[in-house]
Design a protein around this motif. Sequence first.
Motif, PDB file in Angstrom:
ATOM      1  N   LEU A 174      -0.501  14.282 -13.488  1.00 57.19           N
ATOM      2  CA  LEU A 174      -0.882  13.547 -12.272  1.00 57.19           C
ATOM      3  C   LEU A 174      -2.397  13.598 -12.066  1.00 57.19           C
ATOM      4  O   LEU A 174      -3.034  12.577 -11.802  1.00 57.19           O
ATOM      5  CB  LEU A 174      -0.222  14.215 -11.065  1.00 57.19           C
ATOM      6  N   TYR A 206      11.574   4.829 -11.018  1.00 60.60           N
ATOM      7  CA  TYR A 206      12.193   5.947 -11.749  1.00 60.60           C
ATOM      8  C   TYR A 206      12.870   5.412 -13.015  1.00 60.60           C
ATOM      9  O   TYR A 206      13.383   4.296 -13.020  1.00 60.60           O
ATOM     10  CB  TYR A 206      13.264   6.629 -10.882  1.00 60.60           C
ATOM     11  N   LYS A 247       6.167   9.136  -7.218  1.00 56.79           N
ATOM     12  CA  LYS A 247       5.906  10.024  -6.078  1.00 56.79           C
ATOM     13  C   LYS A 247       5.305   9.254  -4.905  1.00 56.79           C
ATOM     14  O   LYS A 247       5.008   9.840  -3.857  1.00 56.79           O
ATOM     15  CB  LYS A 247       4.972  11.185  -6.468  1.00 56.79           C
ATOM     16  N   HIS A 281       1.996   9.541 -18.652  1.00 53.57           N
ATOM     17  CA  HIS A 281       3.015  10.297 -17.901  1.00 53.57           C
ATOM     18  C   HIS A 281       2.561  10.442 -16.441  1.00 53.57           C
ATOM     19  O   HIS A 281       3.354  10.296 -15.506  1.00 53.57           O
ATOM     20  CB  HIS A 281       3.240  11.668 -18.555  1.00 53.57           C
ATOM     21  N   SER A 302      10.912  15.018  -3.825  1.00 52.07           N
ATOM     22  CA  SER A 302      10.197  13.869  -3.247  1.00 52.07           C
ATOM     23  C   SER A 302      10.989  13.195  -2.140  1.00 52.07           C
ATOM     24  O   SER A 302      10.470  12.318  -1.467  1.00 52.07           O
ATOM     25  CB  SER A 302       9.931  12.797  -4.294  1.00 52.07           C
ATOM     26  N   TYR A 340       4.851  18.165  -3.480  1.00 54.40           N
ATOM     27  CA  TYR A 340       4.308  18.229  -4.844  1.00 54.40           C
ATOM     28  C   TYR A 340       4.041  19.661  -5.288  1.00 54.40           C
ATOM     29  O   TYR A 340       3.845  19.911  -6.472  1.00 54.40           O
ATOM     30  CB  TYR A 340       2.998  17.431  -4.929  1.00 54.40           C
ATOM     31  N   GLU A 373      16.257   9.507 -14.925  1.00 50.70           N
ATOM     32  CA  GLU A 373      15.827  10.221 -13.713  1.00 50.70           C
ATOM     33  C   GLU A 373      16.762   9.894 -12.554  1.00 50.70           C
ATOM     34  O   GLU A 373      17.166  10.784 -11.786  1.00 50.70           O
ATOM     35  CB  GLU A 373      14.371   9.858 -13.368  1.00 50.70           C
ATOM     36  N   LEU A 408       4.333   9.328 -12.829  1.00 52.81           N
ATOM     37  CA  LEU A 408       4.503  10.227 -11.676  1.00 52.81           C
ATOM     38  C   LEU A 408       3.827   9.666 -10.430  1.00 52.81           C
ATOM     39  O   LEU A 408       4.362   9.752  -9.326  1.00 52.81           O
ATOM     40  CB  LEU A 408       3.953  11.622 -12.005  1.00 52.81           C
ATOM     41  N   LEU A 455       5.851  21.041  -8.331  1.00 55.13           N
ATOM     42  CA  LEU A 455       5.852  20.347  -9.626  1.00 55.13           C
ATOM     43  C   LEU A 455       5.420  21.321 -10.717  1.00 55.13           C
ATOM     44  O   LEU A 455       4.536  22.149 -10.490  1.00 55.13           O
ATOM     45  CB  LEU A 455       4.878  19.169  -9.592  1.00 55.13           C
ATOM     46  N   ASP A 487       3.662  18.399 -15.276  1.00 49.74           N
ATOM     47  CA  ASP A 487       3.632  17.220 -14.408  1.00 49.74           C
ATOM     48  C   ASP A 487       2.366  17.205 -13.555  1.00 49.74           C
ATOM     49  O   ASP A 487       1.726  16.166 -13.377  1.00 49.74           O
ATOM     50  CB  ASP A 487       4.863  17.201 -13.483  1.00 49.74           C
TER      51      ASP A 487
END
Length: 291
Positions: free
Chosen positions: A144, A276, A65, A57, A209, A133, A280, A61, A136, A140
């Motif tokens: 990251l 994405y 990002k 995940h 973002s 960020y 999303e 991201l 977030l 998330d």
Amino acid sequence: MIRKILRWSGIVLGIIAVLLLIAYGVIYGITAQRINKTYEVAVRSIDIPADSATISHGAHLFAIKGCGDCHGANLAGKVFLDDPMIGRLVGANLTSGEGGVPDWFSDKDWLRAMRHGIDHEGKSLLLMPSYEYARLDDKDMAALIAFCKAQPPVNSALPPAHIGPMGRILTAFDQMPLLPAEKVDHGYQQPAQVVKEVTAEYGKYLAMSCTGCHYPDLKGGKSPIPGQPPVANITASGHIGKWSVEEFVNTLRTGTTPEGKQLKNEEMPWKMTAAYTTDELKALYLYLKSI
Ligand code: HEC
Ligand code: HEC
């Protein structure tokens, strides 16, 4: 007569030069004070799991990002702007290799950088867009950080950052986002987890973002990056108002708009938006159409 004119114009030019020097001295002083300001913030600890689902995940991201644009796809960092007038801006080596994050770099140090834009000395990071960020959710953010920490070390010693005279002038007039710590709401309490569905609300969360370039109202305007073309209006009052969801998804995946414009990845990072998921992008579309 001519000698008199020459003498006077020499005096006038001399006065102008002195005034410009004084003005730059003031700008230098003010920006130095802002660059060296130290911030006292309470960094909230969160759990950072290291399981493979969390790390994958985090990889997603990292791609959506656009972290790799400044830190490199292998996280080894890079010089992403080197201009004698603006300065030399260097994305840090985020790995544990030589020139990377030190051994003592803890989860708190990661969180302070990502959520507050502040380094371990309490000073603002330079040009790291932490304000995109900072909001977030915990899940998330943990993913990251877990992804970054799981990457192999790369030895890459980078030259130090340097702010040139034009960089200082732009910073003094708030025309360049040099100091993220000034732009973050340090008291913001991030949710544990937002609901990730095809809704305008989730689209708003994702659109954080986009705000660094398209501005918080997403109506675009002057580019935040000196010398770049203006940024488009991506609300319903711009072209997006006329696009179907398929056209929107296609634009952000291929970089070609329904009007036939080919977006340049260096200006509008469509290779980042291509990463994405379809859901999303649909959520982003719902949100952008609603404003
Ligand atoms: C616009 C370019 C840019 C983007 C995009 C960007 N960064 Fe950065 N980042 C920087 C720069 C520049 C620095 C170094 C700042 C300094 O040295 O003051 C930095 C510093 C950091 C640091 C602090 C490292 C240290 O040694 O103190 C972390 C952690 C970090 N970035 C993580 C990320 C992550 C994760 C992403 C994506 C979510 C990201 N960055 C996206 C430019 C960027
Ligand atoms: C690094 C800056 C930057 C970021 C980040 C960015 N954009 Fe852009 N975007 C631009 C610029 C600059 C343009 C205008 C390019 C042009 O006119 O050629 C643009 C154009 C667009 C367009 C085309 C609009 C039109 O009318 O043709 C869309 C759609 C778009 N952006 C969506 C997004 C979305 C959604 C995000 C966030 C996920 C995003 N952008 C993030 C800089 C950025």
